[in-house]
Scaffold this motif. Structure first.
Motif, PDB file in Angstrom:
ATOM      1  N   ASN A  65      -5.955  -4.381 -13.809  1.00  0.00           N
ATOM      2  CA  ASN A  65      -5.919  -3.239 -12.713  1.00  0.00           C
ATOM      3  C   ASN A  65      -7.169  -2.708 -12.515  1.00  0.00           C
ATOM      4  OD1 ASN A  65      -2.734  -3.707 -12.048  1.00  0.00           O
ATOM      5  ND2 ASN A  65      -2.993  -3.867 -14.279  1.00  0.00           N
ATOM      6  N   ALA A  89      -1.725   5.110  -4.523  1.00  0.00           N
ATOM      7  CA  ALA A  89      -2.626   6.425  -4.422  1.00  0.00           C
ATOM      8  C   ALA A  89      -1.939   7.706  -4.197  1.00  0.00           C
ATOM      9  CB  ALA A  89      -3.755   6.022  -3.675  1.00  0.00           C
ATOM     10  N   ARG A  92       0.811  -1.119  -0.030  1.00  0.00           N
ATOM     11  CA  ARG A  92      -0.024  -0.002   0.134  1.00  0.00           C
ATOM     12  C   ARG A  92       0.853   1.116   0.131  1.00  0.00           C
ATOM     13  NH1 ARG A  92      -5.459   1.310   1.805  1.00  0.00           N
ATOM     14  NH2 ARG A  92      -5.710  -1.198   2.370  1.00  0.00           N
ATOM     15  N   ILE A 103      -1.812  -1.116  -3.950  1.00  0.00           N
ATOM     16  CA  ILE A 103      -2.858  -0.194  -3.935  1.00  0.00           C
ATOM     17  C   ILE A 103      -1.833   1.014  -3.859  1.00  0.00           C
ATOM     18  CG2 ILE A 103      -4.475   1.290  -2.611  1.00  0.00           C
ATOM     19  CD1 ILE A 103      -5.502  -1.211  -1.407  1.00  0.00           C
ATOM     20  N   ASP A 157     -14.676   0.699 -12.233  1.00  0.00           N
ATOM     21  CA  ASP A 157     -14.411  -0.791 -11.351  1.00  0.00           C
ATOM     22  C   ASP A 157     -15.310  -1.770 -11.843  1.00  0.00           C
ATOM     23  OD1 ASP A 157     -16.758  -0.370  -9.912  1.00  0.00           O
ATOM     24  OD2 ASP A 157     -15.555   0.356  -8.394  1.00  0.00           O
ATOM     25  N   SER A 196      -3.705  -4.560  -9.346  1.00  0.00           N
ATOM     26  CA  SER A 196      -3.496  -3.500  -8.471  1.00  0.00           C
ATOM     27  C   SER A 196      -4.516  -2.212  -8.742  1.00  0.00           C
ATOM     28  CB  SER A 196      -1.967  -2.723  -8.893  1.00  0.00           C
ATOM     29  OG  SER A 196      -1.163  -3.789  -8.587  1.00  0.00           O
ATOM     30  N   HIS A 197      -4.647  -1.308  -7.553  1.00  0.00           N
ATOM     31  CA  HIS A 197      -5.583  -0.296  -7.748  1.00  0.00           C
ATOM     32  C   HIS A 197      -5.023   1.016  -7.628  1.00  0.00           C
ATOM     33  CE1 HIS A 197      -9.551   1.241  -5.816  1.00  0.00           C
ATOM     34  NE2 HIS A 197      -9.452   1.773  -7.014  1.00  0.00           N
ATOM     35  N   TYR A 219      -5.007   5.122  -8.031  1.00  0.00           N
ATOM     36  CA  TYR A 219      -6.314   6.091  -7.952  1.00  0.00           C
ATOM     37  C   TYR A 219      -5.519   7.427  -7.266  1.00  0.00           C
ATOM     38  CZ  TYR A 219      -6.972   5.020  -3.223  1.00  0.00           C
ATOM     39  OH  TYR A 219      -6.906   4.746  -1.760  1.00  0.00           O
ATOM     40  N   SER A 276      -0.920  -6.710  -7.059  1.00  0.00           N
ATOM     41  CA  SER A 276      -1.976  -6.540  -5.920  1.00  0.00           C
ATOM     42  C   SER A 276      -1.487  -5.338  -5.072  1.00  0.00           C
ATOM     43  CB  SER A 276      -1.885  -7.753  -5.070  1.00  0.00           C
ATOM     44  OG  SER A 276      -2.462  -8.929  -5.952  1.00  0.00           O
TER      45      SER A 276
END
Length: 792
Positions: A484, A438, A406, A436, A513, A458-459, A461, A434
């Motif tokens: 992603n 941001a 993260r 995050i 999403d 992965s995220h 944003y 995987s």
């Protein structure tokens, strides 16, 4: 309250002064008594266990005198205390080195303390290096509170000592030694140095300072807090543990691992923060508290398999150059808080963003490292430039794995970003999985160069200019389930000058999403500059101002199988414009949207794109004279867009000869003889008569005329139903024929439209004629539509 005035120190001589004979006799009697006690204990241990006894030396003096008779098995400086002879730390180490087997150095219950509650030992010269296995156990101090992390024994170097001194030095033969619950500060070199052997344990210490709830002595050490140099090895019992300690205020790095050391486990430490001044406080930052270089530095000479984190999370924050620098291959980092508050607890008058100040939080300049693992996440933030940087200066690193991290955000959503989240340069085969990532100003993930990179599951944003920026060859997404979520950025994926090879952007959610949320980017995917070969495959792209933009200089982008403005057949996620192909001067060439110019379009959907957007599905813009050519647009499904294909001025007219120039050469669309074009309701065939008013010198013949049907009176095709080859021998002439539509059959009441693609891929707009194919029966007038999107 200090107990120091209670103690008096005597130096016993040979009887030449005063009552010397009595003093000598007293010392002899005391020493004989101690020898008898030790002998009795030794015999008891031998009888009960049948093995050699474990010796214990108990320090009862804060002095710095040497042992009087090294090797006699007794820690005795020759100085007298009221009820015993004096044993100092120096003397205990000397005697331990001369004693076979494991020696424990404990601290006497009556050891004096100062006004702060510490028992301070101040060596005036370098202590002897440890050459045998010992345990220095500060938890035996009478006032030590187990689990408090507040050692009562302080090893503080004298200001008049030698300039190069380190606190405790462990040399060859000292493997298996333990240092527990000591505070070590003010040494001009380093706090603890492990130079040989393996299996060391350093635990519950404060290195660089001493503290109690309402007091803090922060004198630091001049160089490193702890040095592990050739002092650990793989295998059971060989690993070195550094755990449950606080390491701050040191002049360079908190921990240095070098000299071939492998299997060093660093767990549950706080490195670079100031401890709380009161109970219940989180560890808080202070500029002077951070170590002067890195929290942890794994040097190029270190061995593999050193483990930072794991079952005990480290908090590594507030260090001057950065939190962790890895320059040796094969290291593992899991479950650490890097640039974060301890336990994520932010004290009053602080913010989560206050806890880092180095340029790079995690700097990886080596190969084959693993950062993160399932369920044991690294949280990384607050660097001034890069939260994670992967790459070699002067050498190319490879095969680094970053997963379950993260970066730039806490679990509570606090923003701890930097200009760059994860930056990869001069590196190959980096896997980011995987994650995050941001709230980074420039890029959440930036691949500057190299090949073989993968970004999966992965995220990304939170307001960055780029969710992902690619200047090297990478796979973004991939197999089903590997995609992603890339949302809320200026440019979701930015691809620029990646060099020879293919970039793949596949099966991602871009601007939305998997729940269809409105989380758009300004541009979902932007391809810019020459030297790019890009595959954009099977993504869901929605709620962006522009779904995909192919910009100045871009070439050879294949866009296939994507849902652009919708998900499935009924979930609408409209972009402003689906795809924009744009040039302000540099050539933009050879993009493929759907099928290629000469491919046969089968009754399969794996290459077609689906479009449902507010504006055009595909829009061209180009300055006069710009080369925007050979963009094949075939076999796609378009419904609900303002228009299907917009070539710009001149694209909506079919001029005789087609001599005008512009995007896709302003290719002429087919002109139908409406009276001779219809659906034969008995055979299901489409009968047609059309021509294309393009001279052979103005297009690459043969042309392919693709037929589409739509459910409404529209200038876009919902389903491709067939292709007719239009050869140069029939250029500008009417042709008549029929075709059997691809399955399913065309229903009466459908509308027919068509477009032209030449052999070089220049595709026209759809024909402005919308031809009603037979009148439908009233019973089928609703055509079973759900009111939203048709799936033919």
């Amino acid at each position: 309250m200090s107990r120091e005035p209670v103690r008096q120190y005597f130096h016993v001589t040979s009887g030449k002064r005063g009552s010397g004979i009595g003093s000598v006799n007293l010392r002899v009697r005391l020493r004989a008594s101690r020898l008898l006690r030790q002998l009795a204990m030794t015999l008891l241990c031998l009888v009960s266990t049948g093995v050699a006894a474990q010796a214990t030396f108990t320090i009862n003096s804060l002095g710095d005198q040497s042992d009087m008779d090294i090797g006699d098995g007794v820690c005795d400086t020759g100085f007298m205390l009221p009820f015993d002879t004096a044993c100092t730390l120096r003397a205990a180490i000397q005697e331990a080195n001369a004693t076979a087997g494991h020696v424990i150095i404990a601290f006497d219950d009556a050891l004096p303390t100062d006004n702060f509650g510490w028992s301070v030992i101040q060596p005036s010269t370098i202590l002897p290096a440890v050459t045998d296995r010992i345990t220095i156990d500060g938890s035996t101090h009478a006032d030590y509170v187990s689990g408090s992390g507040q050692p009562r024994v302080v090893l503080r170097y004298s200001a008049t000592g030698a300039p190069g001194a380190s606190g405790l030095i462990f040399g060859a033969g000292s493997g298996g030694s333990t240092v527990r619950a000591l505070a070590i500060e003010a040494f001009p070199n380093s706090g603890i140095v492990l130079l040989g052997g393996n299996g060391f344990t350093i635990e519950q210490c404060t290195i660089g300072f001493a503290w109690l709830p309402q007091s803090l002595s922060s004198l630091g050490n001049g160089q490193f807090g702890i040095v592990v140099d050739g002092a650990s090895a793989s295998g059971g019992g060989n690993v070195t543990m550094v755990r449950d300690s606080v390491i701050s205020y040191n002049g360079t790095s908190g921990i240095l691992i070098s000299g071939g050391s492998e299997a060093t486990f660093v767990q549950n430490n706080v490195i670079g923060l100031r401890p709380p001044t009161g109970s219940g406080s989180a560890f808080i930052p202070e500029p002077a508290a951070g170590n002067g270089a890195y929290g942890i530095h794994i040097a190029p000479t270190a061995g593999p398999d050193n483990y930072i984190g794991g079952f005990g999370s480290n908090t590594i924050s507030n260090n001057v150059d950065g939190e962790i620098l890895i320059e040796a291959d094969g290291q593992t980092l899991t479950s650490n808080l890097i640039g974060m508050p301890h336990d994520f607890l932010v004290p009053p008058n602080f913010e989560a963003s206050d806890f880092g100040r180095g340029e790079v939080a995690l700097d990886i300049d080596s190969s084959g490292n693993t950062v993160g693992d399932v369920s044991i996440v690294n949280h990384i933030g607050n660097a001034t430039s890069f939260n994670v940087r992967v790459g070699g200066f002067g050498n190319t690193v490879s095969d680094n794995l970053i997963r379950h991290v993260r970066v730039g955000v806490t679990p509570d959503g606090d923003q701890v970003g930097a200009p760059y989240g994860i930056n990869v340069f001069n590196a190959d085969n980096t896997i980011i999985d995987s994650a995050i990532v941001a709230h980074h100003g420039t890029s959440n993930i930036e691949i500057v160069s190299g090949t073989g990179h993968e970004i999966t599951r992965s995220h990304l944003y939170g307001g960055a200019i780029n969710g992902i920026s690619l200047g090297g060859l990478a796979m973004v997404g991939g197999s089903p389930g590997d995609g992603n979520v890339i949302v809320g950025n200026d440019r979701g994926v930015f691809i620029n000058n990646v060099g020879s090879g293919i970039v793949v952007v596949s099966r991602n959610f871009i601007g939305t999403d998997d729940q269809g949320s409105d989380l758009g980017n300004t541009v979902g995917v932007l391809v810019n500059g020459p030297n790019n070969t890009v595959d954009i495959l099977e993504n869901v792209i929605g709620f962006n101002e522009t779904g995909i933009q192919l910009d100045d200089g871009s070439t050879e982008t294949w866009i296939q199988g994507n849902s652009i403005g919708l998900h499935g057949t009924s979930t609408l996620l409209p972009n402003g414009t689906g795809i924009r192909i744009r040039s302000s001067g540099a050539p933009v060439l050879n993009h493929r949207i759907g099928y290629g110019p000469t491919e046969q379009i089968p009754d399969k959907a794996f290459l077609r794109n689906s479009f449902h957007n507010v504006g055009a599905a595909i829009e061209f813009t180009g300055d006069p004279g710009a080369s925007v050519l050979s963009h094949s647009i075939r076999g796609n499904r378009m419904v609900g867009n303002e228009r299907g294909i917009d070539l710009g001025p001149g694209g909506d007219s079919a001029d005789p000869g087609d001599a005008d120039e512009g995007p896709n050469r302003l290719q002429n669309f087919p002109e139908f003889d409406v009276s001779a074009t219809e659906l034969d309701t008995e055979t299901g065939e489409i009968e047609y008569r059309f021509r294309v008013l393009t001279a052979t010198q103005n297009a690459a013949y043969p042309l392919r005329v693709d037929f589409y049907v739509a459910g409404t009176d529209t200038t876009q095709g919902e389903r491709h139903v067939g292709t007719v080859i239009y050869p140069d021998t029939q250029a500008q002439q009417w042709v008549t024929g029929s075709l059997v539509p691809t399955l399913p059959p065309v229903l009466p009441g459908s509308y027919l439209v068509a477009k032209t693609t030449d052999n070089q891929g220049n595709t026209s707009q759809f024909s402005p004629q919308q031809i009603l194919l037979a009148v439908q029966d009233a019973i089928f007038s609703d055509r079973f539509r759900d009111g939203t999107v048709i799936e033919f």
